[in-house]
Design an enzyme around this catalytic site. Structure first.
Site, short mmCIF file in Angstrom:
data_model
loop_
_atom_site.label_atom_id
_atom_site.label_comp_id
_atom_site.label_asym_id
_atom_site.label_seq_id
_atom_site.Cartn_x
_atom_site.Cartn_y
_atom_site.Cartn_z
N LYS A 122 -9.19 6.18 -19.38
CA LYS A 122 -8.93 7.08 -21.05
C LYS A 122 -7.63 6.49 -21.36
O LYS A 122 -7.41 5.75 -21.51
CB LYS A 122 -9.94 8.83 -20.55
CG LYS A 122 -10.93 8.32 -19.37
CD LYS A 122 -11.92 8.07 -19.82
CE LYS A 122 -12.63 8.07 -18.27
NZ LYS A 122 -13.21 8.76 -17.60
N ASP B 65 -8.08 18.79 -14.06
CA ASP B 65 -8.34 17.63 -15.16
C ASP B 65 -7.86 17.53 -15.81
O ASP B 65 -8.69 18.17 -16.87
CB ASP B 65 -9.78 17.28 -14.25
CG ASP B 65 -10.25 15.73 -15.16
OD1 ASP B 65 -9.64 15.26 -16.24
OD2 ASP B 65 -11.33 15.57 -14.54
N ARG C 47 1.36 -0.80 0.02
CA ARG C 47 0.42 0.48 -0.12
C ARG C 47 0.75 0.99 -0.18
O ARG C 47 0.66 2.28 -0.82
CB ARG C 47 -0.54 0.16 1.10
CG ARG C 47 -1.79 1.77 1.43
CD ARG C 47 -2.83 1.16 1.99
NE ARG C 47 -3.02 0.36 3.25
CZ ARG C 47 -2.54 0.74 4.05
NH1 ARG C 47 -1.50 2.06 5.03
NH2 ARG C 47 -2.66 -0.38 5.13
N TYR D 85 -17.14 16.88 -15.42
CA TYR D 85 -17.41 15.56 -15.91
C TYR D 85 -18.57 15.12 -14.44
O TYR D 85 -18.23 15.86 -13.38
CB TYR D 85 -16.25 14.87 -15.41
CG TYR D 85 -16.65 12.96 -14.80
CD1 TYR D 85 -17.04 12.35 -16.31
CD2 TYR D 85 -16.30 12.41 -13.13
CE1 TYR D 85 -16.59 10.72 -15.87
CE2 TYR D 85 -16.52 11.36 -13.52
CZ TYR D 85 -16.91 10.71 -14.87
OH TYR D 85 -17.41 9.13 -14.68
#
Ligand SMILES: *Cc1c(COP(=O)(O)O)cnc(C)c1O
Length: 364
Positions: free
Chosen positions: A197, A172, A50, A102
């Site tokens: 994406k 973004d 992690r 978005y």
């Protein structure tokens, strides 16, 4: 990685030659969750996955390099990168965001507002944003080009005004990717991606990325990510590294294809308006007859009716019922996201097949 390599070289050579023990050319896929300590009080640099994983670390090195950042973190999704970005701002912070966002970001921002954790205001244009940007604003959040109306905002101009008012700028950069836009070079403080994406590019990995060159911001992001755990898995890190290698070629072809599709759409009698900023693979358009949208979607054969974007295969999305369905209809309509709008993500197919497919569906 050397500082002065060009972007195409960094991408093609993503993650290579970093396994000193075997000389493996590509980054090995490290599934181990824990690492043996050589001795009491010692560490190889890896303790628990992690916190740090060698496959993910190799990916993060590339992610930083392509956005001209000093630091990058790979997260389990684009949304988790956005949540991570906001986790470093104090409760009550005032956020000024672009209106055309978005849908998932808007849904979450709205929830934060309702819970009283942050205060959001929204700007429909760059001028409106600059007017609202006072010293009361703590965070400026932009997507450019906007989604799905494809309006560009000037990051350098906004970052300058934001910094004069003591605000942090978050961008973004999912739609343009670093091929067309590197927000940190323009003065942004944090850049993030839905790597699901364009960065991944094959519609087969859910991932997020967040980059910064501010050591203090990175320290906070790293602390939060290690503490809350939405890291990218080793397998998905490997997939993303592999996808990144062809980002530049994919973007170039998508743009070429998009230009051909835009040319056709502008001439089509069934199309009212085409929204395209001139580069990239994302196109939105409004049809003359909204009632024909279901037939249009059903008649397409090469384009797939699906949400998401940025992959090698072309998709068509109907934002009103898909990606932006959670934005109240009055809000959507108030800024031009009307029910006659369709969004295309142009892939790397032959543009002639894409145009023929759209033509037969639009003119059926
Ligand atoms: C898809 C998308 C997101 C969310 O990313 P996920 O990987 O789906 O969590 C955020 N921003 C933009 C612009 C997107 O297209």
């Amino acid at each position: 990685m050397s500082e002065n390599l060009k972007l195409n070289t960094i991408l093609a050579q993503a993650g290579i030659k970093n396994d000193k023990t075997t000389g493996a050319l590509t980054t090995p896929l490290h599934f181990a969750t824990t690492y043996q300590h050589p001795e009491f009080g010692q560490s190889t640099g890896y303790d628990y996955t992690r916190t740090k994983n060698p496959t993910r670390a190799s990916l993060e090195e590339t992610l930083a390099a392509i956005e001209s950042a000093d630091y990058a973190l790979a997260t389990s999704s684009g949304m988790s990168a956005i949540v991570l970005a906001f986790s470093i701002f104090p409760a009550g912070s005032k956020v000024l965001a672009v209106r055309d966002l978005y849908g998932g970001s808007f849904r979450w921002f709205n929830q934060l507002e309702q819970e009283g954790r942050f205060h959001f205001s929204y700007a429909r244009s760059e001028e409106e944003l600059l007017t609202e940007l006072t010293d009361q604003v703590d965070v400026v959040y932009i997507e450019t080009p906007t989604n799905p109306l494809m309006v560009e905002f000037d990051i350098a101009r906004i970052a300058k005004a934001a910094h004069e008012n003591g605000a942090t700028v978050v961008v973004d950069n999912t739609f343009y990717s670093p091929i067309y836009q590197r927000p940190l070079e323009d003065g942004a403080d944090i850049v993030l991606h839905s790597a699901t994406k364009y960065l991944g590019g094959h519609n087969d990995v859910l991932a997020g990325a967040i980059m910064t060159s501010d050591a203090k911001i990175y320290e906070k992001l790293f602390y939060q990510l290690n503490t809350t755990g939405a890291v990218l898995s080793p397998f998905d890190s490997y997939m993303l590294l592999r996808g990144l290698k062809t980002l530049s070629l994919r973007m170039e072809r998508s743009t070429q294809n998009a230009l051909a599709v835009v040319e056709f759409l502008k001439k089509s009698a069934a199309v009212k308006e085409v929204l395209y900023p001139g580069k990239g693979g994302m196109i939105s358009f409004k049809v003359v007859d909204e009632s024909k949208i279901p037939d249009l979607l059903n008649n397409l054969k090469i384009f797939t009716f699906a949400e998401s974007l940025g992959g090698v295969e072309s998709l068509i999305t109907y934002p009103a019922t898909q990606t932006h369905a959670d934005i109240p209809v009055e809000v959507r309509h108030s800024y031009g996201l009307t029910d006659d709008l369709l969004r295309l993500s142009i892939g790397i197919e032959d543009s002639r097949d894409l145009v023929t497919d759209l033509q037969s569906a639009l003119e059926a």
